[in-house]
Design an enzyme around this catalytic site. Structure first.
Site, PDB file in Angstrom:
ATOM      1  N   LYS A  13       0.834  -1.106   0.242  1.00 14.36           N
ATOM      2  CA  LYS A  13       0.107  -0.044  -0.007  1.00 14.36           C
ATOM      3  C   LYS A  13       0.876   1.131  -0.033  1.00 14.36           C
ATOM      4  O   LYS A  13       0.467   2.386  -0.572  1.00 14.36           O
ATOM      5  CB  LYS A  13      -0.879  -0.085   1.341  1.00 14.36           C
ATOM      6  CG  LYS A  13      -2.077  -0.993   1.298  1.00 14.36           C
ATOM      7  CD  LYS A  13      -2.973  -0.896   2.430  1.00 14.36           C
ATOM      8  CE  LYS A  13      -2.272  -1.157   3.838  1.00 14.36           C
ATOM      9  NZ  LYS A  13      -1.661  -2.328   4.041  1.00 14.36           N
ATOM     10  N   ARG A  88      -9.418   0.789   9.498  1.00 14.06           N
ATOM     11  CA  ARG A  88      -9.022  -0.467   9.934  1.00 14.06           C
ATOM     12  C   ARG A  88     -10.349  -1.317  10.445  1.00 14.06           C
ATOM     13  O   ARG A  88      -9.913  -2.502  10.597  1.00 14.06           O
ATOM     14  CB  ARG A  88      -8.249  -0.455  10.879  1.00 14.06           C
ATOM     15  CG  ARG A  88      -6.648   0.035  10.567  1.00 14.06           C
ATOM     16  CD  ARG A  88      -5.549  -0.220  11.537  1.00 14.06           C
ATOM     17  NE  ARG A  88      -4.444   0.454  11.456  1.00 14.06           N
ATOM     18  CZ  ARG A  88      -3.591   0.019  10.941  1.00 14.06           C
ATOM     19  NH1 ARG A  88      -3.430  -1.381   9.999  1.00 14.06           N
ATOM     20  NH2 ARG A  88      -2.388   0.543  10.635  1.00 14.06           N
ATOM     21  N   ARG A 127      11.965  -7.155   3.328  1.00 10.99           N
ATOM     22  CA  ARG A 127      12.026  -5.744   3.636  1.00 10.99           C
ATOM     23  C   ARG A 127      13.036  -5.506   4.750  1.00 10.99           C
ATOM     24  O   ARG A 127      13.554  -4.349   4.614  1.00 10.99           O
ATOM     25  CB  ARG A 127      10.511  -5.302   3.831  1.00 10.99           C
ATOM     26  CG  ARG A 127      10.431  -3.867   3.869  1.00 10.99           C
ATOM     27  CD  ARG A 127       8.819  -3.276   3.818  1.00 10.99           C
ATOM     28  NE  ARG A 127       7.981  -3.650   5.181  1.00 10.99           N
ATOM     29  CZ  ARG A 127       6.863  -3.374   4.988  1.00 10.99           C
ATOM     30  NH1 ARG A 127       6.005  -2.687   3.983  1.00 10.99           N
ATOM     31  NH2 ARG A 127       6.359  -3.418   6.170  1.00 10.99           N
ATOM     32  N   ARG A 139      11.772  -1.308  10.985  1.00  8.19           N
ATOM     33  CA  ARG A 139      10.652  -1.057  11.636  1.00  8.19           C
ATOM     34  C   ARG A 139      10.239  -2.118  12.706  1.00  8.19           C
ATOM     35  O   ARG A 139      10.470  -3.409  12.354  1.00  8.19           O
ATOM     36  CB  ARG A 139       9.266  -0.914  10.568  1.00  8.19           C
ATOM     37  CG  ARG A 139       9.592   0.411   9.622  1.00  8.19           C
ATOM     38  CD  ARG A 139       8.639   0.545   8.863  1.00  8.19           C
ATOM     39  NE  ARG A 139       7.240  -0.257   8.877  1.00  8.19           N
ATOM     40  CZ  ARG A 139       6.324  -0.087   8.070  1.00  8.19           C
ATOM     41  NH1 ARG A 139       6.351   0.579   6.790  1.00  8.19           N
ATOM     42  NH2 ARG A 139       5.012  -0.685   8.412  1.00  8.19           N
ATOM     43  N   ARG A 150      -0.042  -8.600  13.618  1.00 10.66           N
ATOM     44  CA  ARG A 150      -0.569  -7.731  12.683  1.00 10.66           C
ATOM     45  C   ARG A 150      -1.394  -8.294  11.538  1.00 10.66           C
ATOM     46  O   ARG A 150      -2.597  -7.763  11.376  1.00 10.66           O
ATOM     47  CB  ARG A 150       0.356  -6.689  12.202  1.00 10.66           C
ATOM     48  CG  ARG A 150       1.069  -5.994  13.024  1.00 10.66           C
ATOM     49  CD  ARG A 150       2.154  -4.745  12.674  1.00 10.66           C
ATOM     50  NE  ARG A 150       1.574  -3.748  11.801  1.00 10.66           N
ATOM     51  CZ  ARG A 150       1.645  -3.566  10.451  1.00 10.66           C
ATOM     52  NH1 ARG A 150       3.061  -4.142   9.886  1.00 10.66           N
ATOM     53  NH2 ARG A 150       1.116  -2.551   9.781  1.00 10.66           N
TER      54      ARG A 150
END
Length: 198
Positions: A13, A88, A127, A139, A150
């Site tokens: 996204k 969300r 990533r 992160r 998540r």
């Protein structure tokens, strides 16, 4: 152009939002980025959110809706915006509808990046490795265990916004497992058919 990008964490996204920001000259409103900024600045919202985010959870609707309400009132969002990571939950989707209606605004499109979730963990590990190799901080939510939490939260809470927007006729589904350029082209083709609404 007022858009929502929907999809599980790691679906791409943020990457696609960056393209849309450049193309339409509208801001990307990423609740994740706004919350991370609040955490870094140690604002009251940031302090509250930090504990939840560190545990891989989702911050309350009240906090997120407040951040979005303030943000879409800013000058740079006047011609539109891209919502990434919001809504969300169904409650947030309904709150967004009310907020937009109160301001005589409408969404133009909701774009879902549909992906093979079994391959997302590998994408996140890559990533994190790419960030380390580039000397950038990794992160916290790129930790595979936090990421799995998540993903579970997304499937439990956020996936319900997809049928909500499908009923409104705003939803377009894009295959998020294509290459970045192919995903971009697919999104562009969906948006070319839309008239901008003020």
């Amino acid at each position: 152009m007022r858009l929502i990008l929907v999809g599980p964490p790691g679906a791409g996204k943020g990457t696609q939002a960056a393209h849309l920001v450049a193309k339409y000259a509208i801001p990307q409103l990423s609740t994740g980025d706004m919350l991370r900024a609040a955490v870094a600045a140690q604002t009251p919202v940031g302090v509250k959110a930090k504990e939840v985010m560190d545990a891989g959870g989702l911050v309350s609707d009240e906090i997120v809706v407040g951040i979005i309400r303030d943000r879409i009132a800013e000058e740079d969002a006047r011609n539109g915006f891209i919502l990434d990571g919001f809504p969300r939950t169904l409650a947030q989707a309904e709150a967004l509808d009310e907020m937009l209606e109160a301001n005589s605004l409408k969404l133009n499109a909701v774009i879902e990046l549909r992906v093979d979730q079994s391959k997302l963990v590998d994408r996140i590990i890559k990533r994190a490795a790419d960030a380390q190799a580039a000397g950038q901080p990794v992160r916290k939510d790129d930790d595979p265990e936090v990421f799995k939490q998540r993903l579970e939260a997304y499937n439990r809470d956020t996936a319900v916004v997809v049928p909500y927007y499908e009923k409104t006729g705003l939803l377009s589904v894009i295959d998020g497992m294509q290459s970045i350029d192919e995903v971009t082209a697919s999104i562009d083709s969906v948006l070319q058919g839309l008239d901008e609404k003020v």
